[in-house]
Design a protein around this motif. Structure first.
Motif, short mmCIF file in Angstrom:
data_model
loop_
_atom_site.label_atom_id
_atom_site.label_comp_id
_atom_site.label_asym_id
_atom_site.label_seq_id
_atom_site.Cartn_x
_atom_site.Cartn_y
_atom_site.Cartn_z
N UNK A 114 9.41 9.22 4.54
CA UNK A 114 9.49 10.60 5.03
C UNK A 114 9.73 11.53 3.84
N UNK A 115 8.65 11.99 3.20
CA UNK A 115 8.77 12.92 2.08
C UNK A 115 7.89 14.13 2.38
N UNK A 116 8.23 15.28 1.73
CA UNK A 116 7.56 16.52 2.10
C UNK A 116 6.98 17.28 0.90
N UNK A 117 7.77 17.46 -0.16
CA UNK A 117 7.36 18.36 -1.24
C UNK A 117 6.99 17.63 -2.52
N UNK A 118 6.98 16.35 -2.54
CA UNK A 118 6.70 15.62 -3.77
C UNK A 118 5.99 14.32 -3.45
N UNK A 119 5.43 13.73 -4.47
CA UNK A 119 4.85 12.42 -4.31
C UNK A 119 5.95 11.42 -3.97
N UNK A 120 5.63 10.42 -3.17
CA UNK A 120 6.68 9.46 -2.80
C UNK A 120 7.20 8.71 -4.02
N UNK A 121 8.49 8.47 -4.03
CA UNK A 121 9.10 7.66 -5.07
C UNK A 121 8.87 6.20 -4.71
N UNK A 122 8.14 5.48 -5.56
CA UNK A 122 7.83 4.09 -5.27
C UNK A 122 9.08 3.24 -5.20
N UNK B 266 0.81 -1.22 0.00
CA UNK B 266 0.00 0.00 0.00
C UNK B 266 0.84 1.26 0.00
N UNK B 267 1.87 1.31 0.85
CA UNK B 267 2.60 2.55 1.08
C UNK B 267 3.83 2.72 0.19
N UNK B 268 4.46 1.58 -0.23
CA UNK B 268 5.70 1.71 -0.98
C UNK B 268 5.67 1.02 -2.34
N UNK B 269 4.55 0.42 -2.69
CA UNK B 269 4.45 -0.23 -3.99
C UNK B 269 5.27 -1.50 -4.10
N UNK B 270 5.54 -2.14 -2.97
CA UNK B 270 6.33 -3.37 -2.95
C UNK B 270 5.42 -4.56 -3.22
N UNK B 271 5.87 -5.46 -4.07
CA UNK B 271 5.13 -6.69 -4.34
C UNK B 271 5.69 -7.77 -3.43
N UNK B 272 4.95 -8.04 -2.34
CA UNK B 272 5.50 -8.88 -1.28
C UNK B 272 4.51 -9.97 -0.92
N UNK B 273 5.06 -11.13 -0.67
CA UNK B 273 4.32 -12.24 -0.10
C UNK B 273 4.91 -12.50 1.28
N UNK C 109 20.06 -4.49 -4.45
CA UNK C 109 19.74 -4.45 -3.02
C UNK C 109 19.24 -3.03 -2.72
N UNK C 110 17.95 -2.89 -2.55
CA UNK C 110 17.33 -1.57 -2.41
C UNK C 110 17.21 -1.20 -0.94
N UNK C 111 18.00 -0.21 -0.52
CA UNK C 111 17.98 0.28 0.86
C UNK C 111 16.98 1.44 0.92
N UNK C 112 15.78 1.14 1.41
CA UNK C 112 14.71 2.15 1.49
C UNK C 112 14.66 2.69 2.92
N UNK C 113 15.74 3.32 3.35
CA UNK C 113 15.92 3.65 4.76
C UNK C 113 14.98 4.73 5.26
N UNK C 114 14.56 5.65 4.39
CA UNK C 114 13.65 6.72 4.86
C UNK C 114 12.62 7.09 3.79
N UNK C 115 12.22 6.10 2.99
CA UNK C 115 11.31 6.37 1.88
C UNK C 115 9.94 6.88 2.30
#
Length: 562
Positions: free
Chosen positions: A374-382, A217-224, A366-372
């Motif tokens: 916390x965004x302020x001025x733009x739509x979140x980057x999926x 829902x929040x990050x667009x991750x396809x997870x099982x 290896x995607x390090x999404x450490x603070x994805x």
């Protein structure tokens, strides 16, 4: 010589004329109101209950030296005096009742009661009705002045900074204690009994299930849920992946020798890419890393037996086109949503190039999404993982959104990596606390996590805006970047000034890092002078003072020679 109750129980009856469970009318160690075991009337089963040390609730470890003068009473008194004198029993410590201690030591109650009474008379103990027997308050003798040492002293440690602007930690004073405690209560109430055991190596199923829904829902991750592994922080996850990619035998996991292919390491073109290759040697293999990043991430990779090779970083993020020209690279560690520490998102063309490289070589991102979040001025980057779950490992953490102390992180793995990573994790790696996992699952599913994030985004955005406004007013010549998301910003400095400004900050009691701290030593790019300012770390009440200290060390316009 007797030690504790076990070794002195054989001395029962060594005190003539005394029998267990009998004693004088007054026992300063007995408090019927606080200790039902000391008052048969308070416990109807006391007379029929066996005298067992397990039935009493206040333990006291004593060493009874029976080789000294006197009998058991004298030995008990010596042991109690020594326990008080050595500081094991501090003033105010409540002692067991005479009945409890007698049963614990296997001696007569009269012996304990007499020893307590004499120590009260000597001033070692105190006794009051309803309060039991305690170690007496007393004034300790003043210690003799220390002898001056002639040996060289250790270097004086620097004073703790007044303000800390180093990145890596959020404002821990904002941790949602009340909401977390409420979630913990609900989680513990509903937890099955088996949740209090050691738990599965991939993490509690409750948390993995909730994480799969939240990340989609929040990050667009396809997870099982079966492809999620919960870790004790990002560093553990990176170490597990590095070992899985190298393999415990010196080559990639699943390659016992150079003559066998690994069915889990694909060969999409049928060219033999599943084999180590002619020039492969034990310990070979690289993971590409961004030229700006954390040195301890590189250290984790090298400790697993792999080497690191830097990818250049510019205003569009890592130059992922360089991957095609590198040899024996098995994975690339990237921060696509918010490059650390420069703060730029990875350009869409470079995101596509990274995924295409992984597909064509059978490697991994290896995607390090450490603070994805916390965004302020733009739509979140999926998340990049949404483009290709079979070649991108998604790695997230609660360290920035909640607190590092939780030691909770997670990986969403491609199917062919799950068994490898779990096999390594089962071999003795630390597990995250199962109760904290249940609490986080409840925190997420109840909506408390989303509410907390909304509040923190507003709080961090206010601080960022205060920083930008202060620079615009008092240091307009200092360019600020990387501020659309995250917890830190980059302040550009004139060439050659970074170290002098860091020294000035130290004298102001301000902990700061320069961009040089995060530069890969093997990178060939021209050094870039800048400050990495973690505006999200200080608490709200200190932020005005932080800004004043920071502004006081920034260079004036005359020093900018650019």
């Amino acid at each position: 010589m007797g030690d504790s109750w076990a070794n002195s129980r054989g001395n029962q009856g060594a005190d003539p004329g005394a029998t267990a469970g009998t004693g004088p009318g007054t026992d300063p160690g007995t408090d019927p109101a606080a200790d039902p075991a000391a008052d048969p009337a308070a416990d109807p089963s006391a007379d029929s209950r066996p005298a067992s040390w397990a039935a009493f609730g206040r333990d006291l470890h004593l060493h009874l030296d029976l080789t000294g003068p006197g009998g058991l009473r004298a030995a008990l008194m010596r042991a109690l005096r020594e326990a008080v004198r050595s500081g094991r029993l501090v003033p105010g410590t409540r002692l067991p009742s005479s009945r409890s201690l007698a049963a614990d030591l296997g001696i007569a109650r009269n012996t304990v009661a007499d020893a307590y009474a004499e120590l009260v008379a000597e001033g070692w103990l105190s006794a009051r009705q309803g309060s039991g027997t305690r170690v007496a308050e007393r004034t300790l003798p003043r210690a003799a002045p220390a002898v001056r040492r002639t040996t060289a002293r250790a270097p004086r440690q620097p004073d703790r900074p007044r303000f800390d602007l180093t990145p890596g930690t959020p404002d821990v004073s904002s941790f949602p204690r009340t909401a977390w405690l409420a979630a913990a209560r609900r989680a513990l109430t509903a937890a099955p009994n088996e949740a209090f055991g050691y738990g599965p190596p991939n993490g509690r199923p409750e948390l993995r299930t909730v994480l799969a829904d939240y990340l989609a829902r929040a990050r667009g991750v396809r997870a099982d849920p079966d492809r999620i592994i919960v870790c004790s922080g990002f560093m553990q996850g990176l170490g597990l992946l590095s070992r899985a990619l190298r393999g415990e035998d010196g080559g990639p996991a699943g390659w016992p020798d150079s003559g066998r292919t690994d069915p889990g390491w694909p060969d999409p073109a049928g060219t033999g890419a599943g084999r180590p290759g002619e020039g492969w040697r034990q310990g070979d293999g690289q993971i590409a890393v961004e030229s700006y990043g954390l040195h301890f991430h590189r250290n984790v990779i090298t400790r697993a037996g792999l080497r690191t090779v830097p990818l250049s970083v510019d205003e569009h993020g890592a130059q992922t086109s360089q991957l095609a020209s590198l040899d024996d690279v098995r994975a690339a560690l990237l921060t696509p949503a918010h490059q650390f520490p420069t703060g730029v998102p990875l350009h869409p063309d470079r995101r596509a190039a990274a995924v295409n490289w992984a597909r064509s070589t059978g490697g991994y991102i290896l995607e390090d999404d450490y603070d994805g979040e916390l965004r302020y001025d733009r739509q979140p980057v999926g998340a990049l993982q949404g483009l290709d779950p079979d070649h991108v490992v998604y790695m997230g953490t609660a360290s920035k959104s909640l607190a590092p102390a939780l030691r909770l992180a997670w990986m969403v793995l491609p199917d062919r990596l799950v068994d490898r990573v779990l096999a390594i994790k089962r071999s003795g790696e630390w597990q995250s606390g199962m109760l904290d996992q249940l609490t986080l699952a409840e925190f997420l599913s109840s909506g408390a996590y989303d509410r907390h994030l909304r509040g923190m985004r507003l709080r961090y955005r206010r601080r960022r805006d205060q920083l930008v406004a202060a620079l615009a007013e008092r240091a307009p010549h200092v360019h600020i970047s990387g501020i659309a998301a995250g917890l830190h910003a980059i302040l550009e400095l004139p060439p050659g000034t970074e170290q002098s400004i860091l020294q000035a900050a130290h004298w102001q009691g301000l902990a700061l890092h320069g961009l040089t701290t995060f530069t890969d030593p093997s990178a060939t790019a021209v050094p870039r002078d800048a400050l990495v300012v973690a505006y999200g770390r200080p608490p709200d009440h200190a932020f005005a003072g932080v800004l004043e200290a920071l502004l006081s060390v920034l260079p004036d316009p005359a020093s900018d020679q650019r």
